[in-house]
Scaffold this active site. Structure first.
Site, PDB file in Angstrom:
ATOM      1  NE  ARG A 147      -2.058   2.209   3.473  1.00  0.00           N
ATOM      2  CZ  ARG A 147      -2.683   2.725   4.531  1.00  0.00           C
ATOM      3  NH1 ARG A 147      -3.875   2.287   4.894  1.00  0.00           N
ATOM      4  NH2 ARG A 147      -2.123   3.675   5.246  1.00  0.00           N
ATOM      5  CG  ASP A 212      -6.990   3.721   3.398  1.00  0.00           C
ATOM      6  OD1 ASP A 212      -8.113   4.069   2.998  1.00  0.00           O
ATOM      7  OD2 ASP A 212      -6.755   3.383   4.583  1.00  0.00           O
ATOM      8  CG  HIS A 214      -8.447   7.013   6.006  1.00  0.00           C
ATOM      9  ND1 HIS A 214      -9.150   7.429   7.107  1.00  0.00           N
ATOM     10  CD2 HIS A 214      -7.673   5.983   6.405  1.00  0.00           C
ATOM     11  CE1 HIS A 214      -8.796   6.679   8.140  1.00  0.00           C
ATOM     12  NE2 HIS A 214      -7.911   5.791   7.739  1.00  0.00           N
ATOM     13  CD  GLU A 238      -8.183   0.614   3.062  1.00  0.00           C
ATOM     14  OE1 GLU A 238      -7.057   0.237   2.650  1.00  0.00           O
ATOM     15  OE2 GLU A 238      -8.416   0.828   4.255  1.00  0.00           O
ATOM     16  CD  GLU A 264     -10.189   1.091   7.628  1.00  0.00           C
ATOM     17  OE1 GLU A 264      -9.333   0.491   6.964  1.00  0.00           O
ATOM     18  OE2 GLU A 264      -9.961   2.166   8.219  1.00  0.00           O
ATOM     19  CD  GLU A 341      -4.340  -2.478   7.027  1.00  0.00           C
ATOM     20  OE1 GLU A 341      -5.566  -2.619   7.187  1.00  0.00           O
ATOM     21  OE2 GLU A 341      -3.744  -1.394   7.173  1.00  0.00           O
ATOM     22  CD1 TRP A 404      -7.861  12.322   9.924  1.00  0.00           C
ATOM     23  CD2 TRP A 404      -8.078  10.147  10.383  1.00  0.00           C
ATOM     24  NE1 TRP A 404      -6.607  11.800   9.989  1.00  0.00           N
ATOM     25  CE2 TRP A 404      -6.693  10.463  10.251  1.00  0.00           C
ATOM     26  CE3 TRP A 404      -8.452   8.829  10.628  1.00  0.00           C
ATOM     27  CZ2 TRP A 404      -5.706   9.509  10.393  1.00  0.00           C
ATOM     28  CZ3 TRP A 404      -7.473   7.874  10.781  1.00  0.00           C
ATOM     29  CH2 TRP A 404      -6.090   8.217  10.675  1.00  0.00           C
TER      30      TRP A 404
END
Ligand code: GCO
Ligand code: MG
Length: 404
Positions: A147, A212, A214, A238, A264, A341, A404
């Site tokens: 990643r 990612d 996020h 992601e 997640e 991960e 975030w």
């Protein structure tokens, strides 16, 4: 085999971990991870006040019944606190069953379906040179999937980067109150393709590339990002948008062939039902410790298998070695496994948790120790008392809160 004790151990060896230890009248004990990053003590109270007293006297072998008792019996279902607490109980009971039968948990789950678990490591950098050097480091270590995250030019801080001086682990939780980050989407959308181009130009296409986002984009922005990254053959992007808006993924899907991973932050099968049954994602990232344990995560993975969605569980450093081991046991057995991960754990976590999992040539193995194969040193844990540590919060340039 009756449960005679259920104790919650809170320790902060580098970061906060909450561990549930269940003991039976046969002398066995099992461990479960009850860590919910930044909200740890809410799960501690839920367990100590409401769950542990109800476990005493129950048959530790009746894992399904205990799960249903805690889920249905609470009346108030789901949510990260409840499902993390149930996960800890569930994992501890699987651990006990393994120890009682002398079998590693993956054998109890039907046995290995593969020889090893493909994991991805975390490369990052303040500059593209630093990032591509870090990718080189992970390739040298034998990783086959990496990643990548790098500081976005023009922003004072970017998520997902190693903290200087802490080694090769991405570790954002810090301080008694959350730090403020500032985010600007246009800067990120311009930069992301440059980042992937730099990595592929220097290192080629011989490894899987992940990234990612996020939860920071709108569906259309995410679609634009996906399209701009298509030339770099991503393994996945992601969390392109806030994960709870399942319908939003339809827009992304219509516009790009870049594979999508999310989940997640989910804690039950209901949170990803639409995403899976409408094939809006390629990888489901739900984890053992935040999604009700091995018992419930198996159901999510089985549903995903029906729809060609593969697994890619969360394995950040804020999930303890106990749930990471549980993830490896489950990963080894599921037919639709995709990737796991692996962020690793910073010392002194190794003083508190003894693990039997191993890494070799990009793959991990949980080992053949009975149960989960992780033990906790309670004396060492006592040397690292809880201290509040928070993830940052994110604002836009006008001061308004962002994801975030
Ligand atoms: C990841 C994650 C984490 C989370 C963290 C929150 O993909 O590994 O996004 O780093 O931010 O687990 O507690
Ligand atoms: Mg993530």
């Amino acid at each position: 085999m009756k449960i005679v004790a259920a104790d919650v151990i809170v320790a902060s060896p580098g970061r906060n971990y909450v561990t549930l230890k269940i003991t039976t009248d046969s002398g066995s004990h099992g461990l479960g991870d009850a860590t919910l990053n930044g909200r740890e003590l809410a799960v501690v109270a839920y367990l100590r006040e409401h769950v542990c007293p109800l476990l005493i006297g129950r048959d530790a072998r009746r894992i399904n019944d205990v799960w249903q008792y805690l889920y249905r019996g609470a009346y108030w279902r789901r949510g990260p606190v409840t499902m993390t607490a149930i996960a800890a109980v569930d994992c501890a009971l699987w651990d006990i069953l393994g120890k009682e039968t002398g079998r590693p948990v993956h054998e109890l789950l039907g046995g290995a379906a593969r020889d090893g678990v493909l994991v991805y490591g975390h490369a990052s950098g303040q500059t593209l040179d630093e990032l591509t050097d870090d990718v080189a480091h992970y390739l040298e270590l034998g990783y086959r999937a990496i990643r990548v995250q790098a500081a976005v030019p023009g922003l004072d801080s970017t998520y997902g980067l190693h903290h200087p001086g802490t080694g090769h682990t991405y570790e954002p939780a810090d301080g008694a109150a959350p730090a403020d980050n500032v985010w600007h989407t246009p800067a990120y959308l311009d930069f992301a393709p440059q980042m992937m181009a730099a990595v592929r130009e220097r290192h080629g296409y011989g490894f899987h590339l992940l990234h990612d986002v996020h939860h920071r984009l709108s569906p259309l922005e995410a679609a634009q990002l996906g399209k701009s990254l298509e030339p770099y053959r991503m393994f996945w992007i992601e969390d392109p948008t806030p994960a709870e808006d399942q319908e939003a993924f339809r827009t992304i899907r219509q516009h790009t062939t870049t594979p999508i991973a999310t989940g997640e932050v989910f804690n039950s099968i209901w949170d990803c039902q639409t995403l899976i049954t409408e094939r809006l994602i390629d990888y489901i990232r739900t984890s053992v410790s935040h999604t009700g344990g091995i018992t419930h995560l198996r159901k999510i993975f089985d549903l995903a298998a029906l729809y060609g969605v593969r697994t890619g569980s969360h394995g950040a450093g804020d999930l303890s070695p106990v749930s990471f081991a549980a993830a490896l046991h489950l990963d080894l057995t599921v037919p639709n496994f995709g990737i796991q991960e692996y962020m690793g754990h910073l010392d002194p976590a190794g003083e508190v948790f003894r693990t039997s999992y191993t890494f070799q040539d990009g793959y991990m193995r949980p080992g053949d120790a009975p149960g989960l194969g992780v033990e906790i040193d309670e004396e060492a844990a006592a040397r690292y008392p809880y201290s509040p540590k928070y993830l940052p919060v994110n604002r836009l340039r006008d001061g308004s809160m962002h994801d975030w």
